[in-house]
Scaffold this motif. Structure first.
Motif, PDB file in Angstrom:
ATOM      1  N   GLU A  63      -0.087   0.305  -1.455  1.00  0.00           N
ATOM      2  CA  GLU A  63      -0.953   0.705  -0.356  1.00  0.00           C
ATOM      3  C   GLU A  63      -2.165   1.468  -0.872  1.00  0.00           C
ATOM      4  O   GLU A  63      -2.043   2.404  -1.658  1.00  0.00           O
ATOM      5  CB  GLU A  63      -0.178   1.584   0.632  1.00  0.00           C
ATOM      6  CG  GLU A  63       0.960   0.858   1.339  1.00  0.00           C
ATOM      7  CD  GLU A  63       1.637   1.756   2.353  1.00  0.00           C
ATOM      8  OE1 GLU A  63       1.152   2.901   2.549  1.00  0.00           O
ATOM      9  OE2 GLU A  63       2.639   1.320   2.949  1.00  0.00           O
ATOM     10  N   GLY A  64      -3.321   1.055  -0.413  1.00  0.00           N
ATOM     11  CA  GLY A  64      -4.551   1.732  -0.790  1.00  0.00           C
ATOM     12  C   GLY A  64      -4.937   1.556  -2.239  1.00  0.00           C
ATOM     13  O   GLY A  64      -5.685   2.357  -2.801  1.00  0.00           O
ATOM     14  N   GLY A  65      -4.393   0.550  -2.882  1.00  0.00           N
ATOM     15  CA  GLY A  65      -4.738   0.358  -4.284  1.00  0.00           C
ATOM     16  C   GLY A  65      -4.546  -1.076  -4.706  1.00  0.00           C
ATOM     17  O   GLY A  65      -4.304  -1.974  -3.893  1.00  0.00           O
ATOM     18  N   GLU A  66      -4.618  -1.290  -5.994  1.00  0.00           N
ATOM     19  CA  GLU A  66      -4.462  -2.636  -6.527  1.00  0.00           C
ATOM     20  C   GLU A  66      -3.100  -2.777  -7.205  1.00  0.00           C
ATOM     21  O   GLU A  66      -2.530  -1.811  -7.692  1.00  0.00           O
ATOM     22  CB  GLU A  66      -5.572  -2.926  -7.537  1.00  0.00           C
ATOM     23  CG  GLU A  66      -6.973  -2.920  -6.945  1.00  0.00           C
ATOM     24  CD  GLU A  66      -8.021  -3.246  -7.981  1.00  0.00           C
ATOM     25  OE1 GLU A  66      -7.636  -3.392  -9.173  1.00  0.00           O
ATOM     26  OE2 GLU A  66      -9.201  -3.348  -7.624  1.00  0.00           O
ATOM     27  N   GLY A  67      -2.625  -3.998  -7.250  1.00  0.00           N
ATOM     28  CA  GLY A  67      -1.364  -4.269  -7.933  1.00  0.00           C
ATOM     29  C   GLY A  67      -0.176  -4.274  -6.981  1.00  0.00           C
ATOM     30  O   GLY A  67      -0.300  -4.166  -5.760  1.00  0.00           O
ATOM     31  N   TYR A  68       1.035  -4.364  -7.595  1.00  0.00           N
ATOM     32  CA  TYR A  68       2.280  -4.447  -6.835  1.00  0.00           C
ATOM     33  C   TYR A  68       3.297  -3.474  -7.437  1.00  0.00           C
ATOM     34  O   TYR A  68       3.202  -3.083  -8.601  1.00  0.00           O
ATOM     35  CB  TYR A  68       2.840  -5.869  -6.889  1.00  0.00           C
ATOM     36  CG  TYR A  68       1.947  -6.900  -6.217  1.00  0.00           C
ATOM     37  CD1 TYR A  68       2.199  -7.311  -4.917  1.00  0.00           C
ATOM     38  CD2 TYR A  68       0.873  -7.471  -6.919  1.00  0.00           C
ATOM     39  CE1 TYR A  68       1.388  -8.254  -4.312  1.00  0.00           C
ATOM     40  CE2 TYR A  68       0.063  -8.412  -6.316  1.00  0.00           C
ATOM     41  CZ  TYR A  68       0.318  -8.806  -5.006  1.00  0.00           C
ATOM     42  OH  TYR A  68      -0.483  -9.735  -4.407  1.00  0.00           O
TER      43      TYR A  68
END
Length: 214
Positions: free
Chosen positions: A143-148
């Motif tokens: 949430e609110g960022g990149e990636g998993y």
């Protein structure tokens, strides 16, 4: 394993010493010789055994019945009944189970005296109440960022099902035409978690005491 082999060796020495003592006594009297020969003639009966078993196909404790298919036969069968209650866990699964099992086996006993070698194969059908948790991982966006990042996913299953396991028995048997009966050995069991309470191969020692019906 070494302790089990040592115990089996002691039992074999003990029971094999009994005929030797009787043979010495037989030399002193023809009447004694006749008694000895009648006692050690090959078994011609069904050798029907009722016994209590600890470990092995009974897991903890169970009751069993064993008999030859026909009088004097090497081949026979065994049926049993036991109650099973336990837990199985691995890296992805947790399973609680309880229910009734019915060990079924076809076996062979080899040996001309009371001390015999036993081997058998069979199956253990059972009715088990199963409560199972399967854990897997899902990758979800941050949430609110990149990636998993990974998130645990737990699937719960509960119900009563028919289960089945394969078995192989090998060991020592003290078999008379009537009277005291004993067997001790190892049981190898094969299961798949989809239809049994464990996955893979399991080895359990077993020992049974009982009575051979005349």
């Amino acid at each position: 394993m070494n302790r089990i082999c040592f115990a089996l060796s002691l039992l074999l020495i003990f029971f094999n010493a009994i005929p030797a003592s009787a043979s010495e006594a037989a030399e002193a009297s023809p009447e004694c010789c006749n008694d000895y020969c009648s006692q050690h003639a090959p078994e011609q009966g069904y050798c029907r055994n009722l016994f209590v078993e600890f470990g092995g196909p009974s897991f903890i404790v169970g009751l069993g019945f064993d008999s030859r298919f026909k009088p004097g036969s090497v081949f026979g069968y065994r049926v049993g009944l036991s109650f099973l209650n336990g837990t199985y866990t691995d890296s992805h699964t947790s399973l609680d189970f309880k229910g009734v099992t019915v060990p079924l086996e076809v076996n062979a006993i080899l040996g001309k005296r009371k001390s015999k070698f036993e081997i058998g194969i069979g199956a253990i059908p059972s009715i088990l109440d199963r409560h199972q948790w399967n854990t897997s991982y899902m990758w979800v966006p941050v949430e609110g960022g990149e990636g998993y990042h990974p998130v645990d996913k737990v699937v719960e299953k509960e119900g009563t099902h028919v289960n089945i396991m394969g078995l192989m028995n090998i060991g020592y048997r003290y078999q008379r035409q009537s009277g005291f009966f004993m067997r001790v050995g190892l049981t190898l069991m094969l299961g798949d978690l989809s239809c049994s309470p464990f996955d893979g191969v399991m080895v359990i020692p077993n020992i049974a005491f009982g009575y051979t019906l005349p």
